[in-house]
Design a protein around this motif. Structure first.
Motif, PDB file in Angstrom:
ATOM      1  N   VAL A 156      44.102  38.150  39.022  1.00 13.91           N
ATOM      2  CA  VAL A 156      42.731  37.978  39.498  1.00 13.91           C
ATOM      3  C   VAL A 156      42.764  37.727  41.001  1.00 13.91           C
ATOM      4  O   VAL A 156      43.382  36.765  41.475  1.00 13.91           O
ATOM      5  N   ALA A 196      35.281  38.945  41.856  1.00 14.78           N
ATOM      6  CA  ALA A 196      36.591  38.840  41.215  1.00 14.78           C
ATOM      7  C   ALA A 196      37.067  40.232  40.809  1.00 14.78           C
ATOM      8  O   ALA A 196      36.324  40.994  40.170  1.00 14.78           O
ATOM      9  N   THR A 232      43.063  35.998  30.301  1.00  8.08           N
ATOM     10  CA  THR A 232      43.278  35.921  31.745  1.00  8.08           C
ATOM     11  C   THR A 232      44.751  36.011  32.103  1.00  8.08           C
ATOM     12  O   THR A 232      45.104  36.516  33.183  1.00  8.08           O
ATOM     13  N   TRP A 264      39.852  42.140  38.626  1.00  2.65           N
ATOM     14  CA  TRP A 264      40.799  41.929  37.536  1.00  2.65           C
ATOM     15  C   TRP A 264      41.725  43.135  37.446  1.00  2.65           C
ATOM     16  O   TRP A 264      41.274  44.248  37.148  1.00  2.65           O
ATOM     17  N   TRP A 268      40.221  38.233  44.820  1.00  3.16           N
ATOM     18  CA  TRP A 268      38.833  38.181  45.275  1.00  3.16           C
ATOM     19  C   TRP A 268      38.651  39.160  46.421  1.00  3.16           C
ATOM     20  O   TRP A 268      39.447  39.212  47.362  1.00  3.16           O
TER      21      TRP A 268
END
Length: 319
Positions: A66, A73, A61, A75, A68
């Protein structure tokens, strides 16, 4: 014609028995190893699932940003951008600096006071159980209760500390609201809360020391301070290093006391890395950057822990 007796050699059964014994021993060894893996395997798999996999997920991560979008989500790979941004983060630098100061002050105070209390308690002949119970009471109190107790005691208007110093003619202080005293106040609270942990470890170590060494030293005319310097401290050195390693790791994880007493203020006076991580993750929702900060903190703590364990091994090897 003279009869000639023939010598019939006895059957060689020893190697066969030895081979059978060796084979059965090997089989038992293999069965024991298989049984150990069968019984230990589930626990090992659970440990890997609960520790290694989250750490691996945290590491992955940290290389992404990240966000929204429409409840999903998104990435976005950023490479090492989050790690390169850490040195320029003022909150992270302040948190790391304050955490180091907090760890040195709190752990040092806890170990000194805990060792002194353990040494005194080990020499008490009567009422030892009562003293032990009194000394370990703070560690039995939940962290949120500790924060409430000390926030009331350190209150500027009606706190017990300001009332006590007012009796001797001193002016009240804003212990938790001033830059000069906020971090020191949190360190004092942590010392009060976690000194019993060091006390228990040191007391167990002192009581396990061989008494014949002390008896021989007393016969030779050694004084109390000589016994402490030349006998107790050298033999307690491994226990001291282990206690230091435990408390150092826990000091880097401090959060509840800072959150309850000062919330990182005033300004960044009591900002610690755990509180900075909390802000990045849960307040600002910067998951990727918070993951990179977490990996950096884990690396620093692991490095300090390895240094402490290496020092312990070298001290044991030279002893």
């Amino acid at each position: 014609m003279a009869s000639r007796s023939l010598a019939i050699p006895a059957p060689d059964v020893a190697p066969r028995h030895a081979t059978r014994s060796a084979k059965s021993g090997h089989d038992r060894h293999g069965d024991d190893r298989t049984w150990r893996w069968v019984t230990f395997g589930p626990a090992l798999a659970l440990m890997l699932a609960l520790s290694v996999l989250p750490l691996a997920n945290l590491l992955v991560t940290s290389f992404y940003d990240v966000t929204w979008a429409q409840g999903q989500a998104v990435w976005s790979p950023v490479g090492l951008a989050h790690y390169l941004a850490l040195p320029g983060d003022e909150l992270f630098r302040a948190g790391l600096r304050n955490t180091l100061i907090f760890a040195i002050g709190a752990v040092g105070g806890q170990m000194v006071i805990g060792f002194a209390l353990a040494l005194l308690c080990s020499r008490v002949a009567h009422g030892r159980v009562v003293y032990r119970t009194i000394f370990i009471l703070p560690i039995l109190i939940p962290g949120i209760v500790v924060g409430a107790i000390w926030k009331l005691m350190l209150n500027y208007d009606f706190g017990l500390i300001n009332q006590a110093i007012g009796l001797i003619g001193l002016d009240p202080r804003d212990w938790l609201g001033a830059n000069e005293t906020a971090l020191a106040s949190v360190i004092v609270v942590d010392i009060w809360h976690w000194t019993p942990f060091c006390f228990l470890l040191f007391l167990a170590g002192i009581e396990s020391l061989p008494q014949d060494v002390y008896e021989a030293a007393r016969v030779d005319g050694a004084k109390a301070w000589q016994e402490l310097v030349y006998i107790t401290l050298p033999m307690m050195w491994p226990a001291i290093l282990v206690t230091f390693a435990f408390r150092l790791v826990l000091a880097f994880k401090v959060f509840d006391e800072v959150y309850l007493l000062t919330s990182g203020g005033p300004g960044t006076a009591t900002e610690v890395v755990s509180f900075t991580l909390y802000q990045r993750f849960f307040t600002e929702d910067r998951v990727g950057y918070g993951a990179a900060m977490s990996v950096a903190v884990i690396f620093i703590v692991s490095l300090l822990l390895v240094l402490a364990l290496t020092t312990r091994r070298r001290s044991e090897a030279s002893a």
